[in-house]
Design an enzyme around this catalytic site. Structure first.
Site, PDB file in Angstrom:
ATOM      1  N   SER A 123      94.749  40.567  31.272  1.00 15.52           N
ATOM      2  CA  SER A 123      93.709  41.582  31.072  1.00 15.52           C
ATOM      3  C   SER A 123      92.865  41.205  29.859  1.00 15.52           C
ATOM      4  O   SER A 123      92.671  40.013  29.577  1.00 15.52           O
ATOM      5  CB  SER A 123      94.371  42.950  30.912  1.00 15.52           C
ATOM      6  OG  SER A 123      93.404  43.946  30.837  1.00 15.52           O
ATOM      7  N   TYR A 152      82.760  43.390  34.249  1.00 12.44           N
ATOM      8  CA  TYR A 152      83.897  42.630  33.705  1.00 12.44           C
ATOM      9  C   TYR A 152      84.981  43.604  33.229  1.00 12.44           C
ATOM     10  O   TYR A 152      86.164  43.416  33.520  1.00 12.44           O
ATOM     11  CB  TYR A 152      83.441  41.739  32.538  1.00 12.44           C
ATOM     12  CG  TYR A 152      84.566  40.929  31.926  1.00 12.44           C
ATOM     13  CD1 TYR A 152      85.143  39.873  32.625  1.00 12.44           C
ATOM     14  CD2 TYR A 152      85.072  41.225  30.661  1.00 12.44           C
ATOM     15  CE1 TYR A 152      86.190  39.124  32.077  1.00 12.44           C
ATOM     16  CE2 TYR A 152      86.120  40.486  30.106  1.00 12.44           C
ATOM     17  CZ  TYR A 152      86.673  39.436  30.819  1.00 12.44           C
ATOM     18  OH  TYR A 152      87.717  38.707  30.282  1.00 12.44           O
ATOM     19  N   LYS A 156      88.860  43.837  34.466  1.00 15.34           N
ATOM     20  CA  LYS A 156      90.015  43.663  33.572  1.00 15.34           C
ATOM     21  C   LYS A 156      90.853  44.948  33.499  1.00 15.34           C
ATOM     22  O   LYS A 156      92.069  44.897  33.316  1.00 15.34           O
ATOM     23  CB  LYS A 156      89.537  43.217  32.184  1.00 15.34           C
ATOM     24  CG  LYS A 156      89.008  41.784  32.173  1.00 15.34           C
ATOM     25  CD  LYS A 156      90.127  40.764  32.334  1.00 15.34           C
ATOM     26  CE  LYS A 156      89.877  39.721  33.365  1.00 15.34           C
ATOM     27  NZ  LYS A 156      90.964  38.744  33.498  1.00 15.34           N
TER      28      LYS A 156
HETATM   29  N1  LIG Z   1      89.110  33.576  26.282  1.00 16.23           N
HETATM   30  C1  LIG Z   1      89.222  34.839  25.880  1.00 16.23           C
HETATM   31  O1  LIG Z   1      88.948  35.173  24.719  1.00 16.23           O
HETATM   32  C2  LIG Z   1      89.718  35.911  26.821  1.00 16.23           C
HETATM   33  C3  LIG Z   1      89.758  37.238  26.379  1.00 16.23           C
HETATM   34  C4  LIG Z   1      90.261  38.230  27.217  1.00 16.23           C
HETATM   35  C5  LIG Z   1      90.705  37.906  28.478  1.00 16.23           C
HETATM   36  N2  LIG Z   1      90.620  36.612  28.906  1.00 16.23           N
HETATM   37  C6  LIG Z   1      91.083  36.308  30.266  1.00 16.23           C
HETATM   38  O2  LIG Z   1      91.945  35.175  30.221  1.00 16.23           O
HETATM   39  C7  LIG Z   1      91.815  34.425  31.422  1.00 16.23           C
HETATM   40  C8  LIG Z   1      91.497  32.948  31.083  1.00 16.23           C
HETATM   41  O3  LIG Z   1      90.330  32.920  30.279  1.00 16.23           O
HETATM   42  P1  LIG Z   1      89.742  31.542  29.658  1.00 16.23           P
HETATM   43  O4  LIG Z   1      88.948  31.949  28.481  1.00 16.23           O
HETATM   44  O5  LIG Z   1      90.808  30.525  29.536  1.00 16.23           O
HETATM   45  O6  LIG Z   1      88.726  31.155  30.821  1.00 16.23           O
HETATM   46  P2  LIG Z   1      88.060  29.745  31.192  1.00 16.23           P
HETATM   47  O7  LIG Z   1      88.226  28.743  30.123  1.00 16.23           O
HETATM   48  O8  LIG Z   1      86.675  30.089  31.665  1.00 16.23           O
HETATM   49  O9  LIG Z   1      88.938  29.289  32.418  1.00 16.23           O
HETATM   50  C9  LIG Z   1      88.924  30.042  33.592  1.00 16.23           C
HETATM   51  C10 LIG Z   1      89.742  29.331  34.640  1.00 16.23           C
HETATM   52  O10 LIG Z   1      89.689  30.140  35.838  1.00 16.23           O
HETATM   53  C11 LIG Z   1      89.358  29.285  36.925  1.00 16.23           C
HETATM   54  N3  LIG Z   1      88.621  30.009  37.958  1.00 16.23           N
HETATM   55  C12 LIG Z   1      87.485  30.722  37.827  1.00 16.23           C
HETATM   56  N4  LIG Z   1      87.107  31.214  39.027  1.00 16.23           N
HETATM   57  C13 LIG Z   1      88.036  30.801  39.926  1.00 16.23           C
HETATM   58  C14 LIG Z   1      88.208  30.994  41.328  1.00 16.23           C
HETATM   59  N5  LIG Z   1      87.356  31.713  42.051  1.00 16.23           N
HETATM   60  N6  LIG Z   1      89.266  30.425  41.923  1.00 16.23           N
HETATM   61  C15 LIG Z   1      90.150  29.694  41.209  1.00 16.23           C
HETATM   62  N7  LIG Z   1      90.041  29.468  39.872  1.00 16.23           N
HETATM   63  C16 LIG Z   1      88.994  30.032  39.240  1.00 16.23           C
HETATM   64  C17 LIG Z   1      88.494  28.184  36.321  1.00 16.23           C
HETATM   65  O11 LIG Z   1      88.536  27.057  37.145  1.00 16.23           O
HETATM   66  P3  LIG Z   1      87.200  26.197  37.396  1.00 16.23           P
HETATM   67  O12 LIG Z   1      86.739  25.754  36.041  1.00 16.23           O
HETATM   68  O13 LIG Z   1      87.648  25.116  38.295  1.00 16.23           O
HETATM   69  O14 LIG Z   1      86.228  27.169  38.024  1.00 16.23           O
HETATM   70  C18 LIG Z   1      89.192  27.944  34.988  1.00 16.23           C
HETATM   71  O15 LIG Z   1      90.276  27.040  35.132  1.00 16.23           O
HETATM   72  C19 LIG Z   1      90.705  35.108  32.241  1.00 16.23           C
HETATM   73  O16 LIG Z   1      91.305  35.955  33.202  1.00 16.23           O
HETATM   74  C20 LIG Z   1      89.951  35.926  31.211  1.00 16.23           C
HETATM   75  O17 LIG Z   1      89.306  37.061  31.763  1.00 16.23           O
HETATM   76  C21 LIG Z   1      90.129  35.615  28.106  1.00 16.23           C
END
Ligand SMILES: NC(=O)c1ccc[n+]([C@@H]2O[C@H](COP(=O)([O-])OP(=O)(O)OC[C@H]3O[C@@H](n4cnc5c(N)ncnc54)[C@H](OP(=O)(O)O)[C@@H]3O)[C@@H](O)[C@H]2O)c1
Length: 246
Positions: A123, A152, A156
């Protein structure tokens, strides 16, 4: 602002690191979104601890893949608002396909925590700040607003509600906008987990510095249990939206 929110924005130094993750020999994991960001850091840690991915069992499914704030109006191939589709509907469907494997693994796993079987939903702290009272406004699922941030937040919040409805051990992680490595630690620990890997409560008392917002706790309970039933309603909507693919 609630103490719990301040504590997530200005998280204390982690007391839990990769070194604290025990050996994972024999464990099988799936991390969606493992090609970049938090998911990639998580996979690195699991591989270093001897986790596997080629097996007929599954111990932990990390629903980590997600999209955040794509161009306004972005839709999935099915014509559904892209963040709801990617962050909620796809993972729910994927989880349902894998449930038989998770259940059969749980049936032979021993009772100690080190061999437990889990589904983890990722989340965001974004849920606790701008989400409307009660979590999700169902009308906005059927008619998504133009505001991509609101969509978004809805997706979440949806992850939170799906976590409470998933028929396996429920784990929920809240990574934040800090380094992916630290966020991966948050996904690696506990039950209701906030940065970095701290286990927070779910009593609804946010003033204590860590607990989930009271109205969101209410959303996770059925009406007969004193809640609003929003989680069950959202689960039902997701199942309906994915029915053709089940
Ligand atoms: N980073 C933060 O500060 C933060 C904060 C709160 C929550 N989150 C949550 O944590 C999780 C990971 O975030 P992150 O920052 O690591 O994101 P990220 O670097 O953008 O990585 C997202 C990953 O999800 C994959 N993805 C996206 N759409 C997809 C689909 N339709 N089917 C399969 N794979 C898909 C992407 O693969 P491709 O590149 O191949 O598309 C990528 O490997 C997410 O759910 C995000 O909402 C992150």
């Amino acid at each position: 602002m609630f103490k719990s929110q301040l504590s997530q924005f200005f998280s204390p130094a982690p007391t839990f690191s990769e070194a604290d993750v025990p050996a994972q020999d024999g464990k099988v994991f799936i991390v969606t979104g493992g090609s970049s960001g938090i998911g990639l850091e998580l996979c690195k840690t699991l591989y270093q601890k001897n986790g596997q991915t080629k097996e007929s069992r599954l111990h932990v499914l990390w629903n980590n893949a997600g999209v955040s704030q794509p161009p306004a109006g972005s839709l999935s191939k099915q014509g559904i608002e892209l963040q709801l589709a990617t962050n909620c509907l796809g993972p729910l469907l994927f989880t349902q396909f894998l449930l038989p494997l998770l259940k059969s693994t749980a049936a032979v796993a021993t009772k100690d925590a080190s061999s437990s079987v889990r589904v983890i939903w990722t989340s965001s702290q974004m849920v606790e700040l701008p989400a409307p009272q009660g979590g999700i406004v169902m009308f906005e699922l059927r008619t998504p607003p133009v505001n991509v941030t609101r969509n978004y937040v809805n997706s979440k919040t949806g992850n939170l509600l799906l976590a409470t409805e998933t028929p396996m051990t429920k784990y929920l992680a809240w990574p934040l906008l800090h380094s992916a490595r630290l966020a991966a630690l948050t996904e690696l620990n506990g039950c209701y987990v906030v940065p970095w890997g701290r286990i927070a409560g779910s009593s609804g008392d946010s003033s204590t510095g860590g607990d989930l917002r009271k109205d969101l706790v209410g959303a996770t309970k059925l009406v007969e249990d004193g809640g609003t039933g929003h989680a069950a309603e959202f689960w039902g909507w997701c199942v309906e939206m994915t029915r053709e693919s089940q």
